[in-house]
Design a protein around this motif. Structure first.
Motif, PDB file in Angstrom:
ATOM      1  N   VAL A   1       0.846  -1.200   0.000  1.00 42.40           N
ATOM      2  CA  VAL A   1       0.000   0.000   0.000  1.00 42.40           C
ATOM      3  C   VAL A   1       0.881   1.249   0.000  1.00 42.40           C
ATOM      4  O   VAL A   1       1.878   1.312   0.720  1.00 42.40           O
ATOM      5  N   ASP A   2       0.508   2.233  -0.793  1.00 38.33           N
ATOM      6  CA  ASP A   2       1.212   3.519  -0.833  1.00 38.33           C
ATOM      7  C   ASP A   2       0.731   4.356   0.350  1.00 38.33           C
ATOM      8  O   ASP A   2      -0.084   5.256   0.196  1.00 38.33           O
ATOM      9  N   VAL A   3       1.256   4.039   1.527  1.00 32.61           N
ATOM     10  CA  VAL A   3       0.808   4.719   2.738  1.00 32.61           C
ATOM     11  C   VAL A   3       1.209   6.192   2.710  1.00 32.61           C
ATOM     12  O   VAL A   3       0.436   7.066   3.131  1.00 32.61           O
ATOM     13  N   ALA A   4       2.398   6.486   2.212  1.00 25.53           N
ATOM     14  CA  ALA A   4       2.825   7.889   2.110  1.00 25.53           C
ATOM     15  C   ALA A   4       1.840   8.681   1.263  1.00 25.53           C
ATOM     16  O   ALA A   4       1.470   9.816   1.606  1.00 25.53           O
ATOM     17  N   GLY A   5       1.402   8.100   0.166  1.00 24.29           N
ATOM     18  CA  GLY A   5       0.418   8.755  -0.692  1.00 24.29           C
ATOM     19  C   GLY A   5      -0.903   8.986   0.025  1.00 24.29           C
ATOM     20  O   GLY A   5      -1.557  10.022  -0.163  1.00 24.29           O
ATOM     21  N   LYS A   6      -1.311   8.030   0.858  1.00 26.90           N
ATOM     22  CA  LYS A   6      -2.555   8.179   1.627  1.00 26.90           C
ATOM     23  C   LYS A   6      -2.464   9.367   2.580  1.00 26.90           C
ATOM     24  O   LYS A   6      -3.444  10.100   2.787  1.00 26.90           O
ATOM     25  N   ILE A   7      -1.277   9.564   3.176  1.00 30.12           N
ATOM     26  CA  ILE A   7      -1.089  10.688   4.103  1.00 30.12           C
ATOM     27  C   ILE A   7      -1.180  12.016   3.356  1.00 30.12           C
ATOM     28  O   ILE A   7      -1.819  12.966   3.818  1.00 30.12           O
ATOM     29  N   ILE A   8      -0.559  12.080   2.179  1.00 30.68           N
ATOM     30  CA  ILE A   8      -0.618  13.315   1.382  1.00 30.68           C
ATOM     31  C   ILE A   8      -2.050  13.575   0.911  1.00 30.68           C
ATOM     32  O   ILE A   8      -2.522  14.725   0.930  1.00 30.68           O
ATOM     33  N   GLU A   9      -2.752  12.522   0.532  1.00 34.39           N
ATOM     34  CA  GLU A   9      -4.155  12.677   0.129  1.00 34.39           C
ATOM     35  C   GLU A   9      -4.992  13.234   1.281  1.00 34.39           C
ATOM     36  O   GLU A   9      -5.880  14.079   1.071  1.00 34.39           O
ATOM     37  N   TYR A  10      -4.722  12.759   2.491  1.00 36.69           N
ATOM     38  CA  TYR A  10      -5.444  13.285   3.653  1.00 36.69           C
ATOM     39  C   TYR A  10      -5.164  14.780   3.817  1.00 36.69           C
ATOM     40  O   TYR A  10      -6.091  15.567   4.059  1.00 36.69           O
ATOM     41  N   LEU A  11      -3.900  15.178   3.688  1.00 33.91           N
ATOM     42  CA  LEU A  11      -3.550  16.598   3.809  1.00 33.91           C
ATOM     43  C   LEU A  11      -4.263  17.436   2.755  1.00 33.91           C
ATOM     44  O   LEU A  11      -4.720  18.546   3.039  1.00 33.91           O
ATOM     45  N   GLU A  12      -4.341  16.912   1.540  1.00 34.50           N
ATOM     46  CA  GLU A  12      -5.003  17.649   0.457  1.00 34.50           C
ATOM     47  C   GLU A  12      -6.459  17.954   0.798  1.00 34.50           C
ATOM     48  O   GLU A  12      -6.979  19.020   0.450  1.00 34.50           O
ATOM     49  N   LYS A  13      -7.110  17.012   1.477  1.00 32.03           N
ATOM     50  CA  LYS A  13      -8.516  17.199   1.826  1.00 32.03           C
ATOM     51  C   LYS A  13      -8.690  18.057   3.079  1.00 32.03           C
ATOM     52  O   LYS A  13      -9.609  18.877   3.156  1.00 32.03           O
ATOM     53  N   ALA A  14      -7.800  17.858   4.063  1.00 31.00           N
ATOM     54  CA  ALA A  14      -8.005  18.479   5.371  1.00 31.00           C
ATOM     55  C   ALA A  14      -7.405  19.869   5.495  1.00 31.00           C
ATOM     56  O   ALA A  14      -8.005  20.751   6.113  1.00 31.00           O
ATOM     57  N   ALA A  15      -6.219  20.084   4.915  1.00 36.28           N
ATOM     58  CA  ALA A  15      -5.519  21.361   5.113  1.00 36.28           C
ATOM     59  C   ALA A  15      -6.292  22.572   4.599  1.00 36.28           C
ATOM     60  O   ALA A  15      -6.318  23.613   5.269  1.00 36.28           O
ATOM     61  N   PRO A  16      -6.946  22.503   3.420  1.00 34.94           N
ATOM     62  CA  PRO A  16      -7.669  23.690   2.945  1.00 34.94           C
ATOM     63  C   PRO A  16      -8.826  24.116   3.840  1.00 34.94           C
ATOM     64  O   PRO A  16      -9.306  25.251   3.751  1.00 34.94           O
ATOM     65  N   LYS A  17      -9.287  23.216   4.713  1.00 30.06           N
ATOM     66  CA  LYS A  17     -10.417  23.546   5.591  1.00 30.06           C
ATOM     67  C   LYS A  17      -9.981  24.384   6.797  1.00 30.06           C
ATOM     68  O   LYS A  17     -10.811  24.817   7.579  1.00 30.06           O
ATOM     69  N   GLY A  18      -8.674  24.576   6.947  1.00 31.27           N
ATOM     70  CA  GLY A  18      -8.184  25.389   8.053  1.00 31.27           C
ATOM     71  C   GLY A  18      -7.417  24.569   9.060  1.00 31.27           C
ATOM     72  O   GLY A  18      -7.182  23.375   8.871  1.00 31.27           O
ATOM     73  N   THR A  19      -6.989  25.202  10.140  1.00 31.95           N
ATOM     74  CA  THR A  19      -6.208  24.516  11.156  1.00 31.95           C
ATOM     75  C   THR A  19      -7.048  23.458  11.852  1.00 31.95           C
ATOM     76  O   THR A  19      -8.255  23.606  12.029  1.00 31.95           O
ATOM     77  N   ALA A  20      -6.375  22.375  12.257  1.00 33.87           N
ATOM     78  CA  ALA A  20      -7.065  21.294  12.938  1.00 33.87           C
ATOM     79  C   ALA A  20      -7.479  21.738  14.332  1.00 33.87           C
ATOM     80  O   ALA A  20      -6.884  22.609  14.922  1.00 33.87           O
ATOM     81  N   LYS A  21      -8.503  21.130  14.845  1.00 32.04           N
ATOM     82  CA  LYS A  21      -8.975  21.417  16.197  1.00 32.04           C
ATOM     83  C   LYS A  21      -8.956  20.115  16.999  1.00 32.04           C
ATOM     84  O   LYS A  21      -9.631  19.156  16.640  1.00 32.04           O
ATOM     85  N   ASP A  22      -8.171  20.097  18.046  1.00 32.23           N
ATOM     86  CA  ASP A  22      -8.043  18.892  18.865  1.00 32.23           C
ATOM     87  C   ASP A  22      -9.334  18.680  19.642  1.00 32.23           C
ATOM     88  O   ASP A  22      -9.674  19.449  20.532  1.00 32.23           O
ATOM     89  N   LYS A  23     -10.048  17.617  19.293  1.00 29.78           N
ATOM     90  CA  LYS A  23     -11.327  17.326  19.938  1.00 29.78           C
ATOM     91  C   LYS A  23     -11.203  16.267  21.021  1.00 29.78           C
ATOM     92  O   LYS A  23     -12.182  15.958  21.716  1.00 29.78           O
ATOM     93  N   ALA A  24     -10.012  15.677  21.162  1.00 30.46           N
ATOM     94  CA  ALA A  24      -9.821  14.659  22.195  1.00 30.46           C
ATOM     95  C   ALA A  24      -9.768  15.319  23.573  1.00 30.46           C
ATOM     96  O   ALA A  24      -9.431  16.495  23.694  1.00 30.46           O
ATOM     97  N   LYS A  25     -10.099  14.543  24.589  1.00 31.23           N
ATOM     98  CA  LYS A  25     -10.114  15.078  25.947  1.00 31.23           C
ATOM     99  C   LYS A  25      -9.070  14.355  26.793  1.00 31.23           C
ATOM    100  O   LYS A  25      -8.977  13.139  26.758  1.00 31.23           O
ATOM    101  N   GLY A  26      -8.340  15.119  27.573  1.00 33.48           N
ATOM    102  CA  GLY A  26      -7.371  14.534  28.489  1.00 33.48           C
ATOM    103  C   GLY A  26      -5.941  14.714  28.052  1.00 33.48           C
ATOM    104  O   GLY A  26      -5.627  14.945  26.921  1.00 33.48           O
TER     105      GLY A  26
END
Length: 301
Positions: free
Chosen positions: A276-301
């Motif tokens: 599996v091209d795991v590196a490519g999967k990570i870049i694909e995730y960035l392509e989708k998520a980064a334009p939406k703005g900074t991430a917001k940590d929703k986890a608690k603790g």
């Protein structure tokens, strides 16, 4: 996009694969040694500088922070977050997962399967600690250990007492866990990207070795996960707040149990074992998520 990979060594397999995968998709990418970065912590204009250069115009960072450099590495990631740069994994999530005790406590709170685990500060409580996890054989782990270093299998009670006494005598923080004998020296590495498992491998320890780490001579092969194993991996990454994670599971008689959640999992073993091209999967995730703005940590603790 303009992507920065925060890594000490541009020649490492994981770093090279991420860089090449980003370039193949038309992104501008550079490798930045995060220990060579220095920061201007100003209220209205926070900056990160590298070799005298002001790192501006970066859209996303991929942290590849070594375990021994967590404090400074996460400080650099946090500074980029202050500059509204999208982090593949947020600084708080990296810190959360690196603290093994905190990680297990948060997973336990979420009802995720874990091996029976004990933690104590006093050497006077060794007997009770051993009984807590069901007696020997048991596993003793350094809280700061990585890649199987600082993990000891104590096969009988006297050995367990001696190992725990030795670690506590050195003022080392340790976890004591039940030994999952039925796992047979094998574990599952589940690679989670953007809330789904994109690849999984079974790691089998070398003969006579209960640790399955590839760095210690273990072998890896592609594996098909059960729905419960897949769900456990995804939930574990979510509880840590990690968008990219390597979740290590053991197959026990009472279902999958989580051993560790890794915020900078290596790519070489998983890509070789699964194709599996795991590196490519990570870049694909960035392509989708980064334009939406900074991430917001929703986890608690």
């Amino acid at each position: 996009m303009k992507i920065a990979i925060l890594s000490r060594d541009g020649g490492l397999y994981s770093t090279r694969r991420l860089r090449d995968a980003a370039r193949e998709r038309g992104h501008e990418v550079r490798v930045v040694d995060y220990l060579r970065c220095y920061m201007d912590i100003t209220s209205h204009r926070p900056r990160v500088l590298f070799q005298g250069e002001d790192l501006v115009g970066i859209d996303a960072v991929i942290p590849r922070i070594g375990a021994s450099q967590t404090f400074y590495g996460t400080a650099v990631v946090r500074q980029f977050e202050m500059m509204n740069v999208f982090p593949c994994n947020e600084s708080t999530a990296i810190s959360r997962s690196r603290d093994k005790l905190r990680c297990l406590q948060l997973l336990s709170r979420a009802g995720i399967g874990l091996p029976v685990t004990g933690f104590s500060n006093s050497a006077k409580d060794i007997g009770g600690l051993i009984d807590l996890v069901g007696g020997a054989p048991l596993v003793v782990k350094l809280l700061e250990g990585t890649q199987g270093v600082g993990v000891v299998l104590a096969e009988n009670r006297k050995a367990a007492e001696a190992v725990i006494e030795a670690f506590r005598g050195l003022k080392a923080d340790i976890l004591v866990q039940e030994f999952i004998k039925e796992a047979g020296g094998a574990d599952l590495r589940c690679f989670v990207v953007g809330g789904r498992v994109v690849a999984a491998m079974l790691r089998q320890g070398a003969e006579g070795e209960f640790r399955s780490n590839l760095h210690r001579g273990g072998q890896a092969a592609k594996v098909k996960l059960t729905p419960e194993e897949r769900s456990t991996a995804v939930r574990s990454a979510k509880e840590m707040g990690l968008n990219v994670a390597g979740v290590d599971l053991l197959r026990s008689n009472h279902g999958p149990v989580v051993m560790e959640v890794n915020s900078s999992p290596g790519l070489e073993g998983i890509e070789a074992a699964t194709g599996v091209d795991v590196a490519g999967k990570i870049i694909e995730y960035l392509e989708k998520a980064a334009p939406k703005g900074t991430a917001k940590d929703k986890a608690k603790g």
